[in-house]
Design an enzyme around this catalytic site. Structure first.
Site, PDB file in Angstrom:
ATOM      1  CB  SER A 168      -0.978  -0.011   1.339  1.00 39.82           C
ATOM      2  OG  SER A 168      -1.486   1.123   1.449  1.00 39.82           O
ATOM      3  CE1 TYR A 187      -5.829   4.560  -2.333  1.00 40.72           C
ATOM      4  CE2 TYR A 187      -4.416   4.593  -0.408  1.00 40.72           C
ATOM      5  CZ  TYR A 187      -5.531   4.094  -1.118  1.00 40.72           C
ATOM      6  OH  TYR A 187      -6.396   3.208  -0.770  1.00 40.72           O
ATOM      7  CB  THR A 244      -6.275   2.460  -5.367  1.00 42.72           C
ATOM      8  OG1 THR A 244      -5.365   1.275  -5.077  1.00 42.72           O
ATOM      9  CG2 THR A 244      -7.794   2.245  -4.513  1.00 42.72           C
ATOM     10  CE  LYS A 246      -7.393  -2.975  -4.091  1.00 44.61           C
ATOM     11  NZ  LYS A 246      -7.574  -2.039  -3.249  1.00 44.61           N
ATOM     12  CG  HIS A 256     -11.011   0.625  -0.986  1.00 41.21           C
ATOM     13  ND1 HIS A 256     -10.227   1.388  -1.712  1.00 41.21           N
ATOM     14  CD2 HIS A 256     -10.451   0.816   0.092  1.00 41.21           C
ATOM     15  CE1 HIS A 256      -9.375   1.681  -1.054  1.00 41.21           C
ATOM     16  NE2 HIS A 256      -9.167   1.201   0.082  1.00 41.21           N
TER      17      HIS A 256
HETATM   18  C1  LIG Z   1      -7.624  -2.133   6.753  1.00 41.94           C
HETATM   19  C2  LIG Z   1      -7.595  -2.112   5.514  1.00 41.94           C
HETATM   20  C3  LIG Z   1      -6.763  -1.045   4.549  1.00 41.94           C
HETATM   21  C4  LIG Z   1      -6.770  -0.893   3.236  1.00 41.94           C
HETATM   22  N1  LIG Z   1      -6.103  -0.015   2.783  1.00 41.94           N
HETATM   23  C5  LIG Z   1      -5.931   0.094   1.461  1.00 41.94           C
HETATM   24  C6  LIG Z   1      -5.032   0.818   0.783  1.00 41.94           C
HETATM   25  O1  LIG Z   1      -4.162   1.499   1.463  1.00 41.94           O
HETATM   26  N2  LIG Z   1      -4.866   0.870  -0.637  1.00 41.94           N
HETATM   27  C7  LIG Z   1      -6.076   0.093  -1.303  1.00 41.94           C
HETATM   28  O2  LIG Z   1      -5.752   0.061  -2.537  1.00 41.94           O
HETATM   29  N3  LIG Z   1      -6.801  -0.709  -0.737  1.00 41.94           N
HETATM   30  C8  LIG Z   1      -7.006  -0.757   0.635  1.00 41.94           C
HETATM   31  N4  LIG Z   1      -7.660  -1.574   1.232  1.00 41.94           N
HETATM   32  C9  LIG Z   1      -8.469  -2.333   0.357  1.00 41.94           C
HETATM   33  C10 LIG Z   1      -7.999  -3.849   0.307  1.00 41.94           C
HETATM   34  O3  LIG Z   1      -7.037  -3.634  -0.689  1.00 41.94           O
HETATM   35  C11 LIG Z   1      -9.015  -4.594  -0.468  1.00 41.94           C
HETATM   36  O4  LIG Z   1      -9.529  -4.261  -1.763  1.00 41.94           O
HETATM   37  C12 LIG Z   1      -9.834  -5.072   0.349  1.00 41.94           C
HETATM   38  O5  LIG Z   1      -9.410  -5.304   1.740  1.00 41.94           O
HETATM   39  C13 LIG Z   1     -10.726  -6.533  -0.114  1.00 41.94           C
HETATM   40  O6  LIG Z   1     -11.823  -6.551   0.771  1.00 41.94           O
HETATM   41  P1  LIG Z   1     -11.739  -7.814   1.891  1.00 41.94           P
HETATM   42  O7  LIG Z   1     -10.605  -7.370   2.983  1.00 41.94           O
HETATM   43  O8  LIG Z   1     -13.289  -7.807   2.607  1.00 41.94           O
HETATM   44  O9  LIG Z   1     -11.553  -9.071   1.203  1.00 41.94           O
HETATM   45  C14 LIG Z   1      -7.644  -1.736   2.563  1.00 41.94           C
HETATM   46  C15 LIG Z   1      -8.580  -2.610   3.319  1.00 41.94           C
HETATM   47  C16 LIG Z   1      -8.424  -2.824   4.617  1.00 41.94           C
HETATM   48  C17 LIG Z   1      -9.242  -3.757   5.345  1.00 41.94           C
END
Ligand SMILES: Cc1cc2nc3c(=O)[nH]c(=O)nc-3n(C[C@H](O)[C@H](O)[C@H](O)COP(=O)(O)O)c2cc1C
Length: 404
Positions: free
Chosen positions: A117, A140, A166, A265, A289
């Site tokens: 990330s 980002y 993203t 994404k 997300h």
């Molecule tokens: C705590 C947390 C932080 C996240 N931070 C980012 C991030 O920094 N960048 C990003 O593209 N997606 C982020 N996401 C989304 C994840 O990449 C992913 O799309 C998502 O967790 C998938 O859903 P699931 O956890 O229910 O399987 C984050 C998700 C969580 C749970």
């Protein structure tokens, strides 16, 4: 030593993702647990992601003995031992001091890839060093184009193999659990915050001790050199000047300035899939997300088929959101995804055992996948297509047993 024994005992009790979630809830302060677990507004999209997987049914073939289901594949020519990558998740230093370095190492030793990330707890250079040749970078846009360009140049120099842009954080979503808990991972250590969060933190003394020993990191490591208002995601108001997710113009800039694969994404429609193709991207991630942004967005498994139909023969399509079991991976593959990203389950594992906890969760998904393939009579993930799933709708209606 005693602590690692405790960790091992705890991990041995984790038979599935729900065990991990329950134990993570007992380990993390409420604000941190909810930050990971929660979604936007009514959390409809968050719930729908997992429901959509559960509603899909396999069409297994019997009388076939599969000794060793084949699960390895390639993504943009890069070999992965099985088609599950670890998703980019920001704020991981709050979950465990090993944070992204632990995740990247666990993914690399499982023979797969961590998508790092932009909001990682260690710098992208530190993470790259910890897991050579096994990392993609999620982008980002910080402080306008300048912050974004800085990250792309650094990712390139550090040898990241792909960039994942993203596009679904236009503004910070209304994540009500975070608002209620007064939680933000770019908070400052000050008296007001200490008073506000003190009671939650006091209930988790192990977490607190670990966090203090880690130096109480609040900063996003990759933005350390940038001006304070460049730091996004200051929940509840994420957007500071220029710190929103990249637009298609930014995607075009990344495409021109990065030689390796570029993925977008956050795609949820065939139209955006075509747009990604037109921009010269190599792949995309069907994602909402994890239900953390637009509540009311569709579940990823509900829209994956239309995107595969539109651009699946020209782009490598990955998906995430609600992957909890090995069987879910097979369902996504049967609908046309080349691989999936695992999100919250590995974060819960991280909370319980750092790198070992992540490895435990990743391995669990792999063994579940292989067992389900044996039970389905499927010898290779490359054989998976729609014929392995029941058509949508009520199975009894379709078979003519029940009237419509
Ligand atoms: C705590 C947390 C932080 C996240 N931070 C980012 C991030 O920094 N960048 C990003 O593209 N997606 C982020 N996401 C989304 C994840 O990449 C992913 O799309 C998502 O967790 C998938 O859903 P699931 O956890 O229910 O399987 C984050 C998700 C969580 C749970």
């Amino acid at each position: 030593m005693a602590l690692s024994k405790l960790q091992r005992t705890r991990l041995a009790r984790v038979l599935n993702y729900e065990d991990a979630r329950r134990l993570a809830k007992r380990t993390l302060p409420r604000g941190v647990f909810d930050y990971v677990d929660g979604g936007a507004e009514d959390e409809v999209t968050l719930r729908r992601n997992t429901e959509a997987f559960q509603e899909l049914r396999f069409r297994p073939r019997m009388g076939i003995w599969v000794a060793e289901p084949a699960v390895s594949t390639t993504l943009f020519g890069q070999h992965v031992s099985f088609p599950v990558l670890t998703a980019p998740c920001g704020g991981m230093r709050l979950v465990h001091p090993q944070a992204d370095v632990g995740v990247a190492r666990a993914a690399a030793s499982a023979g797969t890839i961590h998508v790092v990330s932009s909001a990682s707890g260690f710098s992208l250079e530190e993470i790259a060093e910890s897991s050579p040749d096994r990392h993609w970078f999620q982008l980002y846009r910080y402080r306008g184009r300048g912050g974004m360009e800085n990250l792309v140049h650094r990712a390139k120099a550090a040898g990241y193999q792909a960039i994942v842009v993203t596009v679904d954080i236009q503004v910070g979503a209304k994540r009500e659990r975070d608002w209620r808990n007064g939680f933000s991972y770019s908070m400052r250590v000050n008296v007001a915050n200490a008073l506000r969060l003190g009671p939650q933190l006091a209930r988790r003394p192990f977490w607190l001790a670990r966090y203090i020993l880690d130096g109480m990191p609040f900063q996003l490591a990759n933005t350390a050199g940038m001006t304070p208002d460049a730091v996004p995601m200051a929940l509840p108001e994420m957007t500071s000047a220029g710190s929103h997710s990249p637009t298609w113009d930014d995607v075009a800039w990344v495409r021109q300035n990065f030689d390796g694969p570029v993925l977008v994404k956050g795609v949820l429609t065939a139209e955006d899939g075509r747009k990604a193709l037109d921009m010269g991207c190599d792949g995309l991630v069907v994602s909402n997300h994890g239900g953390r942004q637009l509540d009311g967005a569709p579940a990823t498994m509900d829209v994956l088929p239309e995107i595969v139909e539109a651009v699946g023969d020209q782009l490598e399509i990955l998906a995430d959101g609600g992957v909890r079991r090995g069987g879910d991976v097979l369902k996504a593959l049967a609908l046309g995804a080349k691989a999936v990203l695992l999100g919250r389950p590995y974060v819960w594992g991280l909370a319980l055992g750092g790198q070992d906890g992540v490895a435990h969760m990743v391995e669990m998904v792999r063994t579940e996948m292989q067992r389900s393939m044996q039970l389905m009579g499927c010898s290779s993930i490359h054989d998976l297509d729609r014929s392995w799933l029941m058509p949508p709708g009520n199975a009894l209606n379709r078979s003519g047993i029940l009237p419509d």
